[in-house]
Design a protein around this motif. Sequence first.
Motif, PDB file in Angstrom:
ATOM      1  N   PHE A   2       0.807  -1.190   0.000  1.00  0.00           N
ATOM      2  CA  PHE A   2       0.000   0.000   0.000  1.00  0.00           C
ATOM      3  C   PHE A   2       0.842   1.242   0.000  1.00  0.00           C
ATOM      4  O   PHE A   2       2.036   1.213   0.262  1.00  0.00           O
ATOM      5  CB  PHE A   2      -0.952  -0.041   1.181  1.00  0.00           C
ATOM      6  CG  PHE A   2      -1.838  -1.203   1.001  1.00  0.00           C
ATOM      7  CD1 PHE A   2      -2.981  -1.067   0.242  1.00  0.00           C
ATOM      8  CD2 PHE A   2      -1.471  -2.458   1.451  1.00  0.00           C
ATOM      9  CE1 PHE A   2      -3.765  -2.169  -0.023  1.00  0.00           C
ATOM     10  CE2 PHE A   2      -2.252  -3.553   1.189  1.00  0.00           C
ATOM     11  CZ  PHE A   2      -3.400  -3.400   0.451  1.00  0.00           C
ATOM     12  N   GLN A 106     -14.920  -7.482  14.788  1.00  0.00           N
ATOM     13  CA  GLN A 106     -14.263  -6.418  14.034  1.00  0.00           C
ATOM     14  C   GLN A 106     -13.088  -5.837  14.810  1.00  0.00           C
ATOM     15  O   GLN A 106     -13.201  -5.516  15.981  1.00  0.00           O
ATOM     16  CB  GLN A 106     -15.264  -5.302  13.712  1.00  0.00           C
ATOM     17  CG  GLN A 106     -14.711  -4.286  12.724  1.00  0.00           C
ATOM     18  CD  GLN A 106     -15.741  -3.240  12.316  1.00  0.00           C
ATOM     19  OE1 GLN A 106     -15.905  -2.235  12.993  1.00  0.00           O
ATOM     20  NE2 GLN A 106     -16.438  -3.490  11.225  1.00  0.00           N
ATOM     21  N   ASN A 109     -10.892  -2.768  11.203  1.00  0.00           N
ATOM     22  CA  ASN A 109     -11.683  -2.625   9.966  1.00  0.00           C
ATOM     23  C   ASN A 109     -10.812  -2.151   8.795  1.00  0.00           C
ATOM     24  O   ASN A 109     -11.257  -1.348   7.974  1.00  0.00           O
ATOM     25  CB  ASN A 109     -12.871  -1.687  10.199  1.00  0.00           C
ATOM     26  CG  ASN A 109     -13.941  -1.825   9.111  1.00  0.00           C
ATOM     27  OD1 ASN A 109     -13.901  -2.771   8.307  1.00  0.00           O
ATOM     28  ND2 ASN A 109     -14.890  -0.905   9.086  1.00  0.00           N
ATOM     29  N   SER A 116     -14.600  -7.907   7.411  1.00  0.00           N
ATOM     30  CA  SER A 116     -14.791  -7.264   8.719  1.00  0.00           C
ATOM     31  C   SER A 116     -16.115  -6.522   8.857  1.00  0.00           C
ATOM     32  O   SER A 116     -16.385  -5.933   9.889  1.00  0.00           O
ATOM     33  CB  SER A 116     -13.634  -6.292   8.977  1.00  0.00           C
ATOM     34  OG  SER A 116     -13.473  -5.421   7.855  1.00  0.00           O
ATOM     35  N   GLY A 178      -5.401  -8.390  17.163  1.00  0.00           N
ATOM     36  CA  GLY A 178      -6.380  -9.472  17.000  1.00  0.00           C
ATOM     37  C   GLY A 178      -6.796  -9.629  15.549  1.00  0.00           C
ATOM     38  O   GLY A 178      -7.012 -10.740  15.062  1.00  0.00           O
ATOM     39  N   THR A 183      -6.328 -12.445  10.363  1.00  0.00           N
ATOM     40  CA  THR A 183      -6.086 -12.487   8.917  1.00  0.00           C
ATOM     41  C   THR A 183      -4.731 -13.113   8.597  1.00  0.00           C
ATOM     42  O   THR A 183      -4.348 -13.182   7.435  1.00  0.00           O
ATOM     43  CB  THR A 183      -6.108 -11.067   8.297  1.00  0.00           C
ATOM     44  OG1 THR A 183      -5.113 -10.264   8.946  1.00  0.00           O
ATOM     45  CG2 THR A 183      -7.465 -10.409   8.447  1.00  0.00           C
ATOM     46  N   GLY A 237     -12.121 -14.634  11.886  1.00  0.00           N
ATOM     47  CA  GLY A 237     -13.259 -14.466  12.780  1.00  0.00           C
ATOM     48  C   GLY A 237     -14.386 -15.468  12.603  1.00  0.00           C
ATOM     49  O   GLY A 237     -15.476 -15.274  13.145  1.00  0.00           O
ATOM     50  N   VAL A 242     -10.951 -13.721  18.949  1.00  0.00           N
ATOM     51  CA  VAL A 242      -9.661 -13.616  19.629  1.00  0.00           C
ATOM     52  C   VAL A 242      -9.740 -12.433  20.595  1.00  0.00           C
ATOM     53  O   VAL A 242     -10.059 -11.312  20.183  1.00  0.00           O
ATOM     54  CB  VAL A 242      -8.534 -13.388  18.601  1.00  0.00           C
ATOM     55  CG1 VAL A 242      -7.201 -13.151  19.305  1.00  0.00           C
ATOM     56  CG2 VAL A 242      -8.436 -14.572  17.636  1.00  0.00           C
ATOM     57  N   GLU A 465      -1.886 -12.841   1.215  1.00  0.00           N
ATOM     58  CA  GLU A 465      -1.939 -12.308   2.579  1.00  0.00           C
ATOM     59  C   GLU A 465      -3.257 -11.674   2.973  1.00  0.00           C
ATOM     60  O   GLU A 465      -3.539 -11.540   4.145  1.00  0.00           O
ATOM     61  CB  GLU A 465      -0.772 -11.328   2.852  1.00  0.00           C
ATOM     62  CG  GLU A 465      -0.530 -10.271   1.777  1.00  0.00           C
ATOM     63  CD  GLU A 465       0.632  -9.303   2.106  1.00  0.00           C
ATOM     64  OE1 GLU A 465       1.576  -9.683   2.818  1.00  0.00           O
ATOM     65  OE2 GLU A 465       0.570  -8.158   1.637  1.00  0.00           O
TER      66      GLU A 465
HETATM   67  C1  LIG Z   1      -3.141   0.496   4.024  1.00  0.00           C
HETATM   68  C2  LIG Z   1      -3.265  -0.974   4.240  1.00  0.00           C
HETATM   69  C3  LIG Z   1      -2.124  -1.770   4.172  1.00  0.00           C
HETATM   70  C4  LIG Z   1      -2.202  -3.148   4.353  1.00  0.00           C
HETATM   71  N1  LIG Z   1      -1.068  -3.876   4.257  1.00  0.00           N
HETATM   72  C5  LIG Z   1      -1.115  -5.192   4.425  1.00  0.00           C
HETATM   73  C6  LIG Z   1       0.069  -5.967   4.329  1.00  0.00           C
HETATM   74  O1  LIG Z   1       1.151  -5.471   4.031  1.00  0.00           O
HETATM   75  N2  LIG Z   1      -0.026  -7.298   4.562  1.00  0.00           N
HETATM   76  C7  LIG Z   1      -1.213  -7.890   4.864  1.00  0.00           C
HETATM   77  O2  LIG Z   1      -1.229  -9.086   5.111  1.00  0.00           O
HETATM   78  N3  LIG Z   1      -2.342  -7.186   4.940  1.00  0.00           N
HETATM   79  C8  LIG Z   1      -2.329  -5.868   4.721  1.00  0.00           C
HETATM   80  N4  LIG Z   1      -3.510  -5.151   4.802  1.00  0.00           N
HETATM   81  C9  LIG Z   1      -4.766  -5.893   5.086  1.00  0.00           C
HETATM   82  C10 LIG Z   1      -4.748  -6.562   6.496  1.00  0.00           C
HETATM   83  O3  LIG Z   1      -5.466  -7.732   6.503  1.00  0.00           O
HETATM   84  C11 LIG Z   1      -5.266  -5.763   7.614  1.00  0.00           C
HETATM   85  O4  LIG Z   1      -4.699  -4.508   7.579  1.00  0.00           O
HETATM   86  C12 LIG Z   1      -5.090  -6.260   9.055  1.00  0.00           C
HETATM   87  O5  LIG Z   1      -4.366  -7.454   9.324  1.00  0.00           O
HETATM   88  C13 LIG Z   1      -6.470  -6.489   9.595  1.00  0.00           C
HETATM   89  O6  LIG Z   1      -6.512  -6.029  10.899  1.00  0.00           O
HETATM   90  P1  LIG Z   1      -7.799  -5.289  11.439  1.00  0.00           P
HETATM   91  O7  LIG Z   1      -7.646  -5.141  12.910  1.00  0.00           O
HETATM   92  O8  LIG Z   1      -8.053  -4.053  10.696  1.00  0.00           O
HETATM   93  O9  LIG Z   1      -8.934  -6.367  11.143  1.00  0.00           O
HETATM   94  P2  LIG Z   1     -10.354  -6.142  10.484  1.00  0.00           P
HETATM   95  O10 LIG Z   1     -10.247  -5.535   9.163  1.00  0.00           O
HETATM   96  O11 LIG Z   1     -11.253  -5.494  11.465  1.00  0.00           O
HETATM   97  O12 LIG Z   1     -10.813  -7.661  10.318  1.00  0.00           O
HETATM   98  C14 LIG Z   1     -10.213  -8.506   9.404  1.00  0.00           C
HETATM   99  C15 LIG Z   1     -10.798  -9.911   9.591  1.00  0.00           C
HETATM  100  O13 LIG Z   1     -10.445 -10.440  10.863  1.00  0.00           O
HETATM  101  C16 LIG Z   1     -11.597 -10.618  11.682  1.00  0.00           C
HETATM  102  N5  LIG Z   1     -11.221 -10.135  13.017  1.00  0.00           N
HETATM  103  C17 LIG Z   1     -10.732  -8.928  13.357  1.00  0.00           C
HETATM  104  N6  LIG Z   1     -10.461  -8.884  14.672  1.00  0.00           N
HETATM  105  C18 LIG Z   1     -10.798 -10.098  15.173  1.00  0.00           C
HETATM  106  C19 LIG Z   1     -10.727 -10.690  16.466  1.00  0.00           C
HETATM  107  N7  LIG Z   1     -10.264 -10.023  17.519  1.00  0.00           N
HETATM  108  N8  LIG Z   1     -11.146 -11.972  16.605  1.00  0.00           N
HETATM  109  C20 LIG Z   1     -11.604 -12.666  15.548  1.00  0.00           C
HETATM  110  N9  LIG Z   1     -11.681 -12.157  14.311  1.00  0.00           N
HETATM  111  C21 LIG Z   1     -11.276 -10.888  14.131  1.00  0.00           C
HETATM  112  C22 LIG Z   1     -12.713  -9.873  11.026  1.00  0.00           C
HETATM  113  O14 LIG Z   1     -13.956 -10.501  11.290  1.00  0.00           O
HETATM  114  C23 LIG Z   1     -12.325  -9.938   9.571  1.00  0.00           C
HETATM  115  O15 LIG Z   1     -12.742 -11.136   9.000  1.00  0.00           O
HETATM  116  C24 LIG Z   1      -3.459  -3.756   4.617  1.00  0.00           C
HETATM  117  C25 LIG Z   1      -4.593  -2.978   4.706  1.00  0.00           C
HETATM  118  C26 LIG Z   1      -4.515  -1.608   4.502  1.00  0.00           C
HETATM  119  C27 LIG Z   1      -5.746  -0.795   4.596  1.00  0.00           C
END
Ligand SMILES: Cc1cc2nc3c(=O)[nH]c(=O)nc-3n(C[C@H](O)[C@H](O)[C@H](O)COP(=O)(O)OP(=O)(O)OC[C@H]3O[C@@H](n4cnc5c(N)ncnc54)[C@H](O)[C@@H]3O)c2cc1C
Lengths: 508, 508
Positions: A2, A106, A109, A116, A178, A183, A237, A242, A465
């Motif tokens: 990104f 979530q 997000n 999510s 989490g 993911t 999730g 978690v 990923e």
């Molecule tokens: C700018 C940007 C850069 C990124 N770079 C990368 C990268 O380099 N590598 C990469 O792998 N990904 C990347 N991503 C995507 C990546 O998957 C997410 O950023 C991150 O790992 C998700 O974390 P989150 O807390 O935002 O989870 P969310 O987006 O809130 O949730 C993701 C998933 O996990 C579940 N979830 C979330 N929290 C929990 C919990 N506590 N228990 C159970 N389930 C849960 C949700 O239901 C959903 O299915 C990027 C995204 C963006 C926007």
Amino acid sequence: MFATRCAVRRLPQRAARRWAHTPATLKFNSVTEQDIAHFQKILPAASIISTLSPVSSPASELSIFNDDWMNKYHGKSTTVLRPKSTKEVSEIVKYCNERGIAIVPQGGNTGLVGGSVPLKDELILSLGNMTKIRSFDPVSGIIVADAGCILEAMSEYLAPHDYIMPLDLGAKGSCQIGGNVSTNAGGLRLLRYGNLHGSVLGLEVVLPDGTVLDQLSTLRKDNTGYDLKQLFIGAEGTLGIVTGVSILAAPAPQASSNVMLALPKYDNVLPLFREVKRQLSEILSAFEFIDRKSYELAVKHGQGRALNDEDVEGAECFVLVETSGGKREHDEEKLNGLLESLLEADEPLINTGVLSQSPAQFSQLWAIREGITEAVSKEGKAYKYDISIPVASFKEVVDKTRDHLKSKGLLHDDAVKHVVGYGHVGDGNLHLNVVAAAYTPEIEAALEPFVYELVASYKGSISAEHGIGAMKTHALQYSKSTTSIDLMKKIKALFDPKGIMNPGKVLE
Amino acid sequence: MFATRCAVRRLPQRAARRWAHTPATLKFNSVTEQDIAHFQKILPAASIISTLSPVSSPASELSIFNDDWMNKYHGKSTTVLRPKSTKEVSEIVKYCNERGIAIVPQGGNTGLVGGSVPLKDELILSLGNMTKIRSFDPVSGIIVADAGCILEAMSEYLAPHDYIMPLDLGAKGSCQIGGNVSTNAGGLRLLRYGNLHGSVLGLEVVLPDGTVLDQLSTLRKDNTGYDLKQLFIGAEGTLGIVTGVSILAAPAPQASSNVMLALPKYDNVLPLFREVKRQLSEILSAFEFIDRKSYELAVKHGQGRALNDEDVEGAECFVLVETSGGKREHDEEKLNGLLESLLEADEPLINTGVLSQSPAQFSQLWAIREGITEAVSKEGKAYKYDISIPVASFKEVVDKTRDHLKSKGLLHDDAVKHVVGYGHVGDGNLHLNVVAAAYTPEIEAALEPFVYELVASYKGSISAEHGIGAMKTHALQYSKSTTSIDLMKKIKALFDPKGIMNPGKVLE
Ligand SMILES: Cc1cc2nc3c(=O)[nH]c(=O)nc-3n(C[C@H](O)[C@H](O)[C@H](O)COP(=O)(O)OP(=O)(O)OC[C@H]3O[C@@H](n4cnc5c(N)ncnc54)[C@H](O)[C@@H]3O)c2cc1C
Ligand SMILES: Cc1cc2nc3c(=O)[nH]c(=O)nc-3n(C[C@H](O)[C@H](O)[C@H](O)COP(=O)(O)OP(=O)(O)OC[C@H]3O[C@@H](n4cnc5c(N)ncnc54)[C@H](O)[C@@H]3O)c2cc1C
């Protein structure tokens, strides 16, 4: 990859190209006012956001939870709960399981596959209020934290102790540990510190019936029975929530350097990767590939100020190499030695190399690589494929995709403008981007299932990923056999017989 | 840890101290002559060893399969099958599942917890004939091999390509990669290269009904659904038979050095570990702890030729530090810098340090650490506990065990002679050895469940690396909650409803 390492930005809004499938067989109950009354018994008022009476929050308050980061997927949930403790999470889940209310866990997000946010009006359980670091052992480097801790906050917590988190990604300012675990996030440090299956040491999970599974071990080694926590790493999730994570932090490197190498031809990437691995060995921390067109787009859209014209001339592609090590002089000596030997070789693998001489130059070199995503989206509408294939096949996959589009008469300025490839060579993770003048059904039909089939023909992964989420459930079979998918479904049924946990995600 | 890195030796024979429990509820069929007739249809004659007619092998041919490495556990199997392909494995398993014949998967039979031999007369399915390297990619370092490949053979295969296996252990000349995966073996390189959950990239597994689960990915990153292969890592053959393994090899270090540090007091181990990690960072490859008594036993029994009397004087314990890196001069400079700063500190953490100056000295320093097991067994009868506890509690656990034995009046020359501790500080893995004049029920009763309870009070693991096997099924609850164990049982039932796969191991 990104556009930025340090901030989460919204991409320009675009129309959803495919709407996710909801499993037809599952029926859940919507949250009612009676349910809200119950939640009010177990949670303080501030932890409940709901358009339902008597809470009656304005709909706008819900939207940051209902809309995903790309603004592509939109849920219709009436209610977000923000518990502060594992006990509260457990009580909510137990109740929802009994009542047949579906739940979307979530984190930050920031997920990119629509996992999510709700498909319909599932309850959103946000972990955002669970932000405590539970413990840190500066000797072992093991940190235990609530699932809602922001990745960047954990990095900041560790910095004064001379440790870093074993993962880093562009979304770090918003994503939660989490969510990262759920993911199985990869990111920028995987080459060096390995994946989360290796570095996560323990998890605390609220199972779909509300039971708390406490495997929050702070041990590096524990061979007592099946390693159940592994199932939740990357389950998005769908198997439980978690609530706590124990993870091994890495000692902070004392120095980092980088160099941008210009290669006369694509075929040199692999021999170069071998040579760089051999010479830099344990200090190699990134080996990122950028093809010529990606580079040019980065320059065109303002990301490429670091190289001169003569550096670029005759280059078919570029490689960004980063080192992180314990002693700056040693690392620089190794990098210089590498560059010398590369340039002095009989048949040099590179034309030239630009070594960063200051923190500012270090960032400029990274900016080229990290700016590609933004540049691509400024250039046109991008069809993005985040795939894993054997490193040796990167070029072939880009070329075959381009040829295929050409054979369909779609490779021209009014249809597909560019097919570019860049990504983490070190991890076998290619970002294949098809840059079009507009999203059209014709291009999409030419690309899918073509790309998925191509990936499958290399035994590759259709999602390196980002995961499956709601976006790729229908394509899972390109990377997993029927036997695997059947077993996944059985595991899902075993953990979550009522299917309330993030329905319609990962598995159809 | 074991007496030697490069050879498997039998320990002096000793009486079994506890016989394993067989689950009372499961009934299996013994192999009959009809079954042999069937196996002859699917396997060549050379692949069947059986005392049954018409094969009629002499019983002595079976004993290396029926008796475990310690000669402590003895199976009564009549039949060993040695298939050469996954297809043959699948056919055998399918048949056994239909016929209700229980199977013990066997690799190198070097396991230390009785998991690799039958409890009764289960069929032994040996992987020893499946020894092909299926592929190796010198760019990514990913090697795919039949499960029966000997660990050392894989290392030798990789050496000319400048790669090493990410794990190494004393049993490497006999143990197989499938056995390593099935026990989630730790060993000597874990501190540096992480555990198998991180480095195993794919598995091919024959499930208990004969279905082949092909997850033999050669990708570093693949986020498409639940990571099922993780369940088989450390399952000790109870969920299926691993037939193929894809694993990430590490670039071979160009140089290795080591140093033995003498510490005035035990309390310095942890601050020292922090300092060493900080200064050596990515080149640190081992940090092994040896208490004074362990050291003395090593010397007494001929392992300790490397240190002088003045090096040892006043030392309460020792630490062996190893580095492996890409450039000898750099590594030596770092090590020398570390030693200087340690010795010049205001309150030095160490008394002295002995730095190896040659490959011979390097081996001599390792010989002290690696010779402890042998020394301990020469000194008396050892009760051995392979535990994981937070690094900060190593001393406490040794002391509490000693105090407890003292309070029971058992700490004297005719009962318990020494309570010693040594092990992988870096991994939190302590080898707690209680050296007695003889094995007695009194000592055993004083030690168990005391030690298991003590470990549990630190949220520790009763088995850091050796597994549960047949030996510790009754003690699993000290490291895992009822919720965890119940889930494990459900997983077992899901994969193996008839329970034919290595019955009585891991779970009671
Ligand atoms: C700018 C940007 C850069 C990124 N770079 C990368 C990268 O380099 N590598 C990469 O792998 N990904 C990347 N991503 C995507 C990546 O998957 C997410 O950023 C991150 O790992 C998700 O974390 P989150 O807390 O935002 O989870 P969310 O987006 O809130 O949730 C993701 C998933 O996990 C579940 N979830 C979330 N929290 C929990 C919990 N506590 N228990 C159970 N389930 C849960 C949700 O239901 C959903 O299915 C990027 C995204 C963006 C926007
Ligand atoms: C001298 C010595 C040193 C050792 N050092 C260490 C050490 O440092 N670290 C450490 O962790 N362990 C160590 N061990 C123990 C270690 O567990 C084993 O050496 C090794 O990992 C087991 O491999 P194996 O092929 O011998 O398996 P086996 O002993 O044959 O089997 C072990 C278990 O795995 C199962 N199994 C074997 N192969 C398969 C398969 N293909 N599919 C399914 N199940 C299978 C068996 O049923 C059994 O339950 C040591 C043992 C010895 C004798």
